[in-house]
Design a protein around this motif. Structure first.
Motif, PDB file in Angstrom:
ATOM      1  N   GLN A   1       0.850  -1.176   0.000  1.00 21.28           N
ATOM      2  CA  GLN A   1       0.000   0.000   0.000  1.00 21.28           C
ATOM      3  C   GLN A   1       0.891   1.232   0.000  1.00 21.28           C
ATOM      4  N   LYS A   2       0.537   2.210  -0.754  1.00 23.09           N
ATOM      5  CA  LYS A   2       1.362   3.407  -0.852  1.00 23.09           C
ATOM      6  C   LYS A   2       1.473   4.086   0.482  1.00 23.09           C
ATOM      7  N   LYS A   3       0.369   4.121   1.165  1.00 25.11           N
ATOM      8  CA  LYS A   3       0.405   4.687   2.510  1.00 25.11           C
ATOM      9  C   LYS A   3      -0.016   3.584   3.451  1.00 25.11           C
ATOM     10  N   SER A   4       0.902   2.787   3.900  1.00 22.57           N
ATOM     11  CA  SER A   4       0.540   1.569   4.624  1.00 22.57           C
ATOM     12  C   SER A   4       0.816   1.672   6.106  1.00 22.57           C
ATOM     13  N   LEU A   5       0.823   2.878   6.631  1.00 23.57           N
ATOM     14  CA  LEU A   5       1.007   3.003   8.069  1.00 23.57           C
ATOM     15  C   LEU A   5      -0.071   2.239   8.802  1.00 23.57           C
TER      16      LEU A   5
ATOM     17  N   PHE B   1     -14.249  23.252  -3.383  1.00 20.12           N
ATOM     18  CA  PHE B   1     -13.904  21.838  -3.259  1.00 20.12           C
ATOM     19  C   PHE B   1     -12.926  21.460  -4.361  1.00 20.12           C
ATOM     20  N   ILE B   2     -11.818  20.890  -3.946  1.00 17.30           N
ATOM     21  CA  ILE B   2     -10.783  20.437  -4.878  1.00 17.30           C
ATOM     22  C   ILE B   2     -10.588  18.945  -4.658  1.00 17.30           C
ATOM     23  N   ILE B   3     -10.829  18.172  -5.709  1.00 16.50           N
ATOM     24  CA  ILE B   3     -10.646  16.721  -5.640  1.00 16.50           C
ATOM     25  C   ILE B   3      -9.482  16.355  -6.537  1.00 16.50           C
ATOM     26  N   VAL B   4      -8.552  15.584  -5.995  1.00 16.94           N
ATOM     27  CA  VAL B   4      -7.376  15.208  -6.770  1.00 16.94           C
ATOM     28  C   VAL B   4      -6.977  13.767  -6.453  1.00 16.94           C
ATOM     29  N   GLY B   5      -6.548  13.041  -7.471  1.00 20.57           N
ATOM     30  CA  GLY B   5      -5.911  11.750  -7.247  1.00 20.57           C
ATOM     31  C   GLY B   5      -4.441  11.992  -6.953  1.00 20.57           C
ATOM     32  N   ASP B   6      -3.774  11.007  -6.377  1.00 20.39           N
ATOM     33  CA  ASP B   6      -2.345  11.219  -6.120  1.00 20.39           C
ATOM     34  C   ASP B   6      -1.473  10.501  -7.147  1.00 20.39           C
ATOM     35  N   SER B   7      -1.878   9.331  -7.588  1.00 19.52           N
ATOM     36  CA  SER B   7      -1.172   8.652  -8.670  1.00 19.52           C
ATOM     37  C   SER B   7      -2.132   7.707  -9.358  1.00 19.52           C
ATOM     38  N   GLY B   8      -1.778   7.337 -10.588  1.00 16.56           N
ATOM     39  CA  GLY B   8      -2.531   6.316 -11.281  1.00 16.56           C
ATOM     40  C   GLY B   8      -1.904   4.958 -11.043  1.00 16.56           C
TER      41      GLY B   8
ATOM     42  N   LEU C   1       8.785   5.678  -0.794  1.00 14.72           N
ATOM     43  CA  LEU C   1       8.272   4.926   0.348  1.00 14.72           C
ATOM     44  C   LEU C   1       9.398   4.164   1.024  1.00 14.72           C
ATOM     45  N   THR C   2      10.417   3.810   0.220  1.00 18.10           N
ATOM     46  CA  THR C   2      11.617   3.204   0.785  1.00 18.10           C
ATOM     47  C   THR C   2      12.836   3.754   0.054  1.00 18.10           C
ATOM     48  N   TRP C   3      13.921   4.008   0.800  1.00 24.29           N
ATOM     49  CA  TRP C   3      15.148   4.576   0.233  1.00 24.29           C
ATOM     50  C   TRP C   3      16.279   4.359   1.233  1.00 24.29           C
ATOM     51  N   TYR C   4      17.507   4.565   0.788  1.00 29.71           N
ATOM     52  CA  TYR C   4      18.662   4.335   1.655  1.00 29.71           C
ATOM     53  C   TYR C   4      19.245   5.663   2.127  1.00 29.71           C
TER      54      TYR C   4
ATOM     55  N   PHE D   1       7.388  12.158  -8.632  1.00 30.52           N
ATOM     56  CA  PHE D   1       8.087  10.910  -8.930  1.00 30.52           C
ATOM     57  C   PHE D   1       9.118  10.656  -7.849  1.00 30.52           C
ATOM     58  N   PRO D   2       9.215   9.438  -7.302  1.00 30.99           N
ATOM     59  CA  PRO D   2       8.401   8.266  -7.636  1.00 30.99           C
ATOM     60  C   PRO D   2       6.917   8.490  -7.327  1.00 30.99           C
ATOM     61  N   THR D   3       6.065   7.786  -8.050  1.00 32.29           N
ATOM     62  CA  THR D   3       4.627   7.917  -7.824  1.00 32.29           C
ATOM     63  C   THR D   3       4.205   7.053  -6.637  1.00 32.29           C
ATOM     64  N   MET D   4       4.713   7.445  -5.471  1.00 32.58           N
ATOM     65  CA  MET D   4       4.396   6.811  -4.196  1.00 32.58           C
ATOM     66  C   MET D   4       3.880   7.902  -3.263  1.00 32.58           C
ATOM     67  N   SER D   5       2.880   7.593  -2.456  1.00 28.93           N
ATOM     68  CA  SER D   5       2.115   8.627  -1.767  1.00 28.93           C
ATOM     69  C   SER D   5       2.937   9.539  -0.853  1.00 28.93           C
ATOM     70  N   VAL D   6       3.908   8.996  -0.112  1.00 33.31           N
ATOM     71  CA  VAL D   6       4.649   9.884   0.788  1.00 33.31           C
ATOM     72  C   VAL D   6       5.417  10.944   0.001  1.00 33.31           C
ATOM     73  N   THR D   7       5.968  10.555  -1.150  1.00 31.88           N
ATOM     74  CA  THR D   7       6.671  11.515  -1.998  1.00 31.88           C
ATOM     75  C   THR D   7       5.698  12.480  -2.652  1.00 31.88           C
ATOM     76  N   ILE D   8       4.580  11.954  -3.138  1.00 26.00           N
ATOM     77  CA  ILE D   8       3.574  12.800  -3.789  1.00 26.00           C
ATOM     78  C   ILE D   8       2.989  13.805  -2.812  1.00 26.00           C
ATOM     79  N   ASP D   9       2.621  13.341  -1.617  1.00 28.06           N
ATOM     80  CA  ASP D   9       2.044  14.241  -0.618  1.00 28.06           C
ATOM     81  C   ASP D   9       3.049  15.296  -0.179  1.00 28.06           C
ATOM     82  N   SER D  10       4.320  14.907  -0.075  1.00 27.21           N
ATOM     83  CA  SER D  10       5.351  15.885   0.259  1.00 27.21           C
ATOM     84  C   SER D  10       5.439  16.947  -0.828  1.00 27.21           C
TER      85      SER D  10
END
Length: 527
Positions: A3-7, A306-313, A112-115, A87-96
């Motif tokens: 999950q992109k946001k799997s907390l 009201f603003i509706i947006v997707g975060d990634s496809g 979501l993962t990096w070194y 990019f990457p199209t992962m939610s933590v990066t997109i939301d940031s």
């Protein structure tokens, strides 16, 4: 299931594997409801941003006759199908990117993962159960709950919440994982999480005036019962988010700006693929109930934007018989590859940080990145391999081995008024160049030069970026995969272009990119 946001999945997993679960202790009582109401009066239009995880325009268009609320918002607003994600199209990066208005080279959350070369460890905010076991629940939770907002997100780059506070405006975040602001809050950590980790009972954080983070921070506790039990992902669900927003509306306590995160759709599309429509219908019903909280949809648009947006496809991942999973470790049999349960040592040569259809490949030895790249290029399932050398960025096309290099501040100008120098085979990144007019246009990979540059400059280290062709995904030994479902992470159109619906305003962002939403929101709020 990644999950992109799997907390929330992380919390559930720890609860399942931890015995002797105990009830939550008395929480620190927040003052959110005292301070959250806009000081600009009831007649000032508020701005409500709803981020719907993995919402795609193709689903909206396919089911529009069965989506009356979205249809209403489009009819009374503006609908764009090609907002470019980060990019990457992962939610933590997109939301940031959304919250700071920058790509990762500025906000410093690479994926979501990096070194982390500084900490000499693999950072993982919660990608899947096996990886959590191998990395350790303590490490993952500390990074997700403490370090993400406090240390990893660039402190020198203000968030929208910090900017609004300086303007004397009120803001709120409902279940957004990127929430750093100026107001003191406390996360209350359940005993069943404290047990297997080093986390304290409470964690002080900075956020907007109103902050909900599942059951870890619930300003409505004792006021309204919200769906936050084990079966409801401890509050990280659409109903929890919508009911919290409804309370603020009905109690006349809306802040000037409210961020609302709706996570449920992502899980359904990961499992069933991009054609899944049932989850979108459920989102539509939840949006209808939110608008009705104002009295009617028409009244809602009178009182708020009201603003509706997707975060990634997502792209459809091929079924198991088509061999869709690219095991990156198999390319490096002659190297000492870090396993997730191991610590980095002097012998470690390669580190893999897999973000579904994209991955970072780090080399800790003297091997040139070009040599590492050539180990990967022969696999026809690999799309692009890229790395940086001084001011230049290099890219190789998988299977064909065609090459391209580019750098900033050249003579070519793209649609976003960014300047580039590009050499060699433009087909690698599907670029269209008009040398006579010094123009550059993007094809399959939206804003790819800036997005790729942003990821390659997002954190220190010697590393490659690898992306998979549509239908395939990358993996390490314990990575969750999505055979026959959906995946994202890469920079192709299917994973990068998301819908944007603007209702209650005739304004629009300067450019249709997620990094341009922050300045657009601030313009709406501070005009």
């Amino acid at each position: 299931m990644r999950q992109k946001k799997s907390l929330f999945l992380l919390m559930i997993f720890i609860l399942i594997v931890t015995s002797g679960c105990k009830s939550q202790e008395l929480r620190h009582k927040e003052q959110d409801l005292v301070r959250v109401k806009s000081i600009n009066g009831e007649n000032t239009k508020k701005v409500v941003l709803l981020v719907i995880d993995s919402l795609m325009a193709q689903a909206i268009d396919k089911g529009i006759e069965q989506l009356p609320t979205i249809q209403f918002l489009i009819k009374h607003g503006q609908y764009f199908k090609n907002l470019v994600s980060s990019f990457p199209t992962m939610s933590v990066t997109i939301d940031s990117s959304l919250i700071t208005g920058t790509y990762p080279d500025v906000h410093h959350v690479p994926g979501l993962t990096w070194y982390s070369a500084k900490e000499k460890k693999l950072i993982n905010y919660g990608t899947g159960p096996m990886e959590i076991i191998k990395l350790g629940a303590d490490s993952v939770l500390v990074d997700a709950l403490v370090n993400l907002n406090d240390r990893h997100l660039n402190r020198n780059m203000p968030t929208i919440y910090e900017d609004l506070a300086r303007s004397g405006m009120k803001s709120g975040s409902i279940n957004g994982l990127i929430y750093r602001g100026t107001v003191d809050h406390t996360l209350s950590i359940p005993l069943w999480i404290q047990g297997p980790t080093s986390l304290p009972k409470t964690i002080p954080v900075k956020g907007p005036d109103f902050l909900t983070l599942g059951s870890l921070s619930d300003p409505l506790e004792g006021i309204q019962k919200l769906p936050d039990g084990l079966t409801r992902r401890i509050g990280f669900n659409n109903q929890h988010s919508v009911e919290t927003a409804q309370y603020l509306i009905k109690a006349n306590k809306l802040p000037d700006f409210l961020y609302v995160y709706l996570p449920d759709l992502d899980q359904k599309i990961h499992k069933k693929g991009p054609s899944e429509l049932k989850g979108v219908k459920e989102v539509d019903r939840q949006l209808e109930s939110l608008l009705q909280s104002f009295g009617s949809p028409e009244e809602a648009l009178d009182k708020a934007v009201f603003i509706i947006v997707g975060d990634s496809g997502m792209t459809k991942i091929l079924p198991v018989q088509d061999n869709p999973v690219i095991d990156l470790a198999t390319f490096f049999n002659d190297y000492k590859v870090l396993r997730q349960e191991e610590s980095v040592t002097d012998d470690t040569e390669i580190i893999l940080a897999v973000n579904e259809t994209m991955a970072y490949v780090y080399t800790l030895k003297a091997d040139k990145l070009k040599d590492i790249a050539y180990l990967l290029k022969a696999d026809p399932r690999i799309d692009v391999i890229s790395w940086k050398e001084k001011e230049w960025i290099y890219a190789i096309q998988g299977a064909t081995s065609k090459k391209l290099r580019f750098k900033a501040n050249g003579k070519l100008i793209d649609d976003y008024q960014q300047k580039w120098a590009v050499e060699q085979d433009v087909e690698v990144l599907d670029l269209k160049i008009d040398t006579q007019h010094h123009s550059l246009q993007y094809g399959e990979y939206p804003d790819v030069l800036r997005r790729l540059s942003g990821a390659l400059h997002s954190h220190p280290g010697e590393f490659l970026i690898v992306t998979a062709k549509p239908g395939y995904e990358l993996a390490d030994i314990s990575s969750p995969t999505h055979k026959g479902g959906g995946g994202h992470g890469s920079f192709g159109q299917a994973e990068s272009l998301v819908p944007l619906i603007l209702s209650g305003t005739d304004q629009k962002p300067q450019y249709l990119r997620i990094i341009d939403l922050k300045s657009f929101l601030l313009k709406l709020l501070t005009k």
